[in-house]
Design a protein around this motif. Structure first.
Motif, PDB file in Angstrom:
ATOM      1  N   ILE A 101       0.859  -1.179   0.000  1.00 19.88           N
ATOM      2  CA  ILE A 101       0.000   0.000   0.000  1.00 19.88           C
ATOM      3  C   ILE A 101       0.896   1.229   0.000  1.00 19.88           C
ATOM      4  O   ILE A 101       1.787   1.349   0.838  1.00 19.88           O
ATOM      5  CB  ILE A 101      -0.933   0.013   1.228  1.00 19.88           C
ATOM      6  CG1 ILE A 101      -1.853  -1.210   1.203  1.00 19.88           C
ATOM      7  CG2 ILE A 101      -1.751   1.289   1.266  1.00 19.88           C
ATOM      8  CD1 ILE A 101      -2.720  -1.363   2.428  1.00 19.88           C
ATOM      9  N   LEU A 102       0.650   2.125  -0.928  1.00 14.64           N
ATOM     10  CA  LEU A 102       1.416   3.353  -1.050  1.00 14.64           C
ATOM     11  C   LEU A 102       0.510   4.548  -0.840  1.00 14.64           C
ATOM     12  O   LEU A 102      -0.684   4.498  -1.158  1.00 14.64           O
ATOM     13  CB  LEU A 102       2.041   3.481  -2.437  1.00 14.64           C
ATOM     14  CG  LEU A 102       3.269   2.670  -2.805  1.00 14.64           C
ATOM     15  CD1 LEU A 102       3.707   3.009  -4.222  1.00 14.64           C
ATOM     16  CD2 LEU A 102       4.397   2.899  -1.829  1.00 14.64           C
ATOM     17  N   LYS A 103       1.091   5.605  -0.361  1.00 16.30           N
ATOM     18  CA  LYS A 103       0.380   6.875  -0.322  1.00 16.30           C
ATOM     19  C   LYS A 103       0.660   7.628  -1.623  1.00 16.30           C
ATOM     20  O   LYS A 103       1.713   7.446  -2.262  1.00 16.30           O
ATOM     21  CB  LYS A 103       0.823   7.703   0.876  1.00 16.30           C
ATOM     22  CG  LYS A 103       0.434   7.092   2.215  1.00 16.30           C
ATOM     23  CD  LYS A 103       0.861   7.985   3.367  1.00 16.30           C
ATOM     24  CE  LYS A 103       0.466   7.358   4.697  1.00 16.30           C
ATOM     25  NZ  LYS A 103       0.896   8.189   5.851  1.00 16.30           N
ATOM     26  N   ILE A 104      -0.261   8.471  -2.005  1.00 13.52           N
ATOM     27  CA  ILE A 104      -0.091   9.280  -3.215  1.00 13.52           C
ATOM     28  C   ILE A 104       1.223  10.054  -3.123  1.00 13.52           C
ATOM     29  O   ILE A 104       1.526  10.679  -2.107  1.00 13.52           O
ATOM     30  CB  ILE A 104      -1.276  10.247  -3.390  1.00 13.52           C
ATOM     31  CG1 ILE A 104      -2.560   9.455  -3.634  1.00 13.52           C
ATOM     32  CG2 ILE A 104      -1.024  11.220  -4.526  1.00 13.52           C
ATOM     33  CD1 ILE A 104      -3.810  10.323  -3.633  1.00 13.52           C
ATOM     34  N   GLY A 105       2.003   9.992  -4.191  1.00 14.46           N
ATOM     35  CA  GLY A 105       3.260  10.716  -4.244  1.00 14.46           C
ATOM     36  C   GLY A 105       4.475   9.925  -3.806  1.00 14.46           C
ATOM     37  O   GLY A 105       5.611  10.328  -4.066  1.00 14.46           O
ATOM     38  N   GLN A 106       4.243   8.775  -3.158  1.00 12.95           N
ATOM     39  CA  GLN A 106       5.379   7.935  -2.771  1.00 12.95           C
ATOM     40  C   GLN A 106       5.937   7.209  -3.986  1.00 12.95           C
ATOM     41  O   GLN A 106       5.284   7.106  -5.030  1.00 12.95           O
ATOM     42  CB  GLN A 106       4.961   6.919  -1.703  1.00 12.95           C
ATOM     43  CG  GLN A 106       4.734   7.529  -0.332  1.00 12.95           C
ATOM     44  CD  GLN A 106       4.446   6.480   0.724  1.00 12.95           C
ATOM     45  OE1 GLN A 106       3.740   5.494   0.477  1.00 12.95           O
ATOM     46  NE2 GLN A 106       4.992   6.686   1.923  1.00 12.95           N
ATOM     47  N   SER A 107       7.139   6.675  -3.812  1.00 14.03           N
ATOM     48  CA  SER A 107       7.782   5.898  -4.871  1.00 14.03           C
ATOM     49  C   SER A 107       8.098   4.503  -4.358  1.00 14.03           C
ATOM     50  O   SER A 107       8.209   4.295  -3.149  1.00 14.03           O
ATOM     51  CB  SER A 107       9.065   6.582  -5.335  1.00 14.03           C
ATOM     52  OG  SER A 107       8.803   7.878  -5.813  1.00 14.03           O
ATOM     53  N   MET A 108       8.212   3.581  -5.292  1.00 14.78           N
ATOM     54  CA  MET A 108       8.619   2.240  -4.902  1.00 14.78           C
ATOM     55  C   MET A 108       9.137   1.483  -6.121  1.00 14.78           C
ATOM     56  O   MET A 108       8.896   1.887  -7.266  1.00 14.78           O
ATOM     57  CB  MET A 108       7.478   1.457  -4.266  1.00 14.78           C
ATOM     58  CG  MET A 108       6.452   0.910  -5.213  1.00 14.78           C
ATOM     59  SD  MET A 108       5.412  -0.375  -4.487  1.00 14.78           S
ATOM     60  CE  MET A 108       6.592  -1.692  -4.204  1.00 14.78           C
ATOM     61  N   THR A 109       9.829   0.399  -5.841  1.00 12.04           N
ATOM     62  CA  THR A 109      10.330  -0.481  -6.888  1.00 12.04           C
ATOM     63  C   THR A 109       9.748  -1.865  -6.706  1.00 12.04           C
ATOM     64  O   THR A 109       9.830  -2.435  -5.613  1.00 12.04           O
ATOM     65  CB  THR A 109      11.863  -0.559  -6.870  1.00 12.04           C
ATOM     66  OG1 THR A 109      12.405   0.746  -7.101  1.00 12.04           O
ATOM     67  CG2 THR A 109      12.366  -1.513  -7.944  1.00 12.04           C
ATOM     68  N   LEU A 110       9.146  -2.369  -7.759  1.00 12.28           N
ATOM     69  CA  LEU A 110       8.674  -3.744  -7.784  1.00 12.28           C
ATOM     70  C   LEU A 110       9.795  -4.601  -8.350  1.00 12.28           C
ATOM     71  O   LEU A 110      10.323  -4.326  -9.432  1.00 12.28           O
ATOM     72  CB  LEU A 110       7.431  -3.889  -8.661  1.00 12.28           C
ATOM     73  CG  LEU A 110       6.085  -3.448  -8.075  1.00 12.28           C
ATOM     74  CD1 LEU A 110       6.070  -1.959  -7.802  1.00 12.28           C
ATOM     75  CD2 LEU A 110       4.958  -3.830  -9.029  1.00 12.28           C
ATOM     76  N   GLN A 111      10.135  -5.633  -7.597  1.00  9.94           N
ATOM     77  CA  GLN A 111      11.257  -6.470  -8.001  1.00  9.94           C
ATOM     78  C   GLN A 111      10.776  -7.680  -8.793  1.00  9.94           C
ATOM     79  O   GLN A 111       9.715  -8.251  -8.518  1.00  9.94           O
ATOM     80  CB  GLN A 111      12.032  -6.949  -6.769  1.00  9.94           C
ATOM     81  CG  GLN A 111      12.600  -5.841  -5.904  1.00  9.94           C
ATOM     82  CD  GLN A 111      13.719  -5.068  -6.586  1.00  9.94           C
ATOM     83  OE1 GLN A 111      14.285  -5.505  -7.581  1.00  9.94           O
ATOM     84  NE2 GLN A 111      14.028  -3.885  -6.050  1.00  9.94           N
ATOM     85  N   CYS A 112      11.570  -8.067  -9.771  1.00 11.34           N
ATOM     86  CA  CYS A 112      11.298  -9.263 -10.564  1.00 11.34           C
ATOM     87  C   CYS A 112      12.621  -9.923 -10.900  1.00 11.34           C
ATOM     88  O   CYS A 112      13.537  -9.250 -11.402  1.00 11.34           O
ATOM     89  CB  CYS A 112      10.558  -8.905 -11.840  1.00 11.34           C
ATOM     90  SG  CYS A 112      10.321 -10.329 -12.946  1.00 11.34           S
TER      91      CYS A 112
END
Lengths: 115, 114
Positions: free
Chosen positions: B12-23
């Motif tokens: 779950i992210l808040k608006i404006g946050q960043s993240m990386t999905l790993q594969c």
């Protein structure tokens, strides 16, 4: 625009009865055609494909599909449904000669097999 | 036999946050793909890669970035997350040669942006 249509959002069938999940396509040239299955909380799994040759192709878990060029269809079939076949099914195409390996997916059909 | 592994499974992210999905994949496949799956919409291709160091846009690339520094890994970066990016994300890979048209999928990452 190139597209794949799965006209039924859901198909219900009694266990032991034959099942058909429909797929039609609108792409240029003769495409490569695929069926994938998705079980809950899982990624898609390959079932079968048509590249060339015999219009009837057989795949995993007793599924088969028939390529019909004149009707631009690639319907998925199974002679006798199992409750464990209940899942989401996706048809996909790759336009042949497009120089790409990118799928065009249908919107999916949920198959529910009733005991 | 791990196949294609995606992490995390949920986020779950808040608006404006960043993240990386790993594969990551252990099948030595050259081709890798990122899709998003929205209800009733099928899968849409975000980005794909035909080998290490080579990436290209798919159908819906806006708001995402990718890199491919190794054959095994293909991370998807979300910058400035928006509610429209709420979706299930799938990574897939495929081999070269005659079997290149068959794709192998990970189990997915379910992302909610609130």
């Amino acid at each position: 625009a190139q597209s794949v249509a799965q006209p039924e959002d859901q198909v219900n069938v009694a266990e032991g009865n034959p099942l058909t999940v429909k797929c039609t396509y609108s792409v240029s040239g003769n495409p490569y055609l695929f069926w994938y299955v998705q079980y809950p909380n899982r990624g898609l799994q390959f079932l079968l494909k048509y590249i060339t040759g015999d219009n009837l192709v057989k795949g995993s878990y007793g599924f088969e599909a028939e390529f019909n060029k004149s009707q631009t269809s690639f319907h998925l079939k199974k002679p006798s449904a199992l409750v464990s076949d209940s899942a989401l099914y996706f048809c996909a195409v790759i336009p042949k000669g497009s120089g790409t390996y990118k799928y065009i997916f249908g919107t999916g059909t949920r198959l529910k097999v009733l005991a | 036999n791990a196949g294609v592994t995606q992490t995390p499974k949920f986020r779950i992210l808040k608006i404006g946050q960043s993240m990386t999905l790993q594969c990551t994949q252990d099948m030595n496949h050259n081709y890798m793909y990122w899709y998003r799956q929205d209800p009733g919409m099928g899968l849409k291709l975000i980005y794909y890669s035909v080998g290490a160091g080579i990436t290209d846009k798919g159908e819906v690339p806006n708001g995402y970035n990718v890199s491919r520094s190794t054959t095994e890994d293909f991370p998807l970066r979300l910058e400035l997350a928006a509610p429209s990016q709420t979706s299930v994300y799938f990574c897939a890979s495929s081999p070269t040669g005659l079997a290149k048209n068959i794709q192998y999928f990970g189990a997915g990452t379910r992302l909610s942006v609130l």
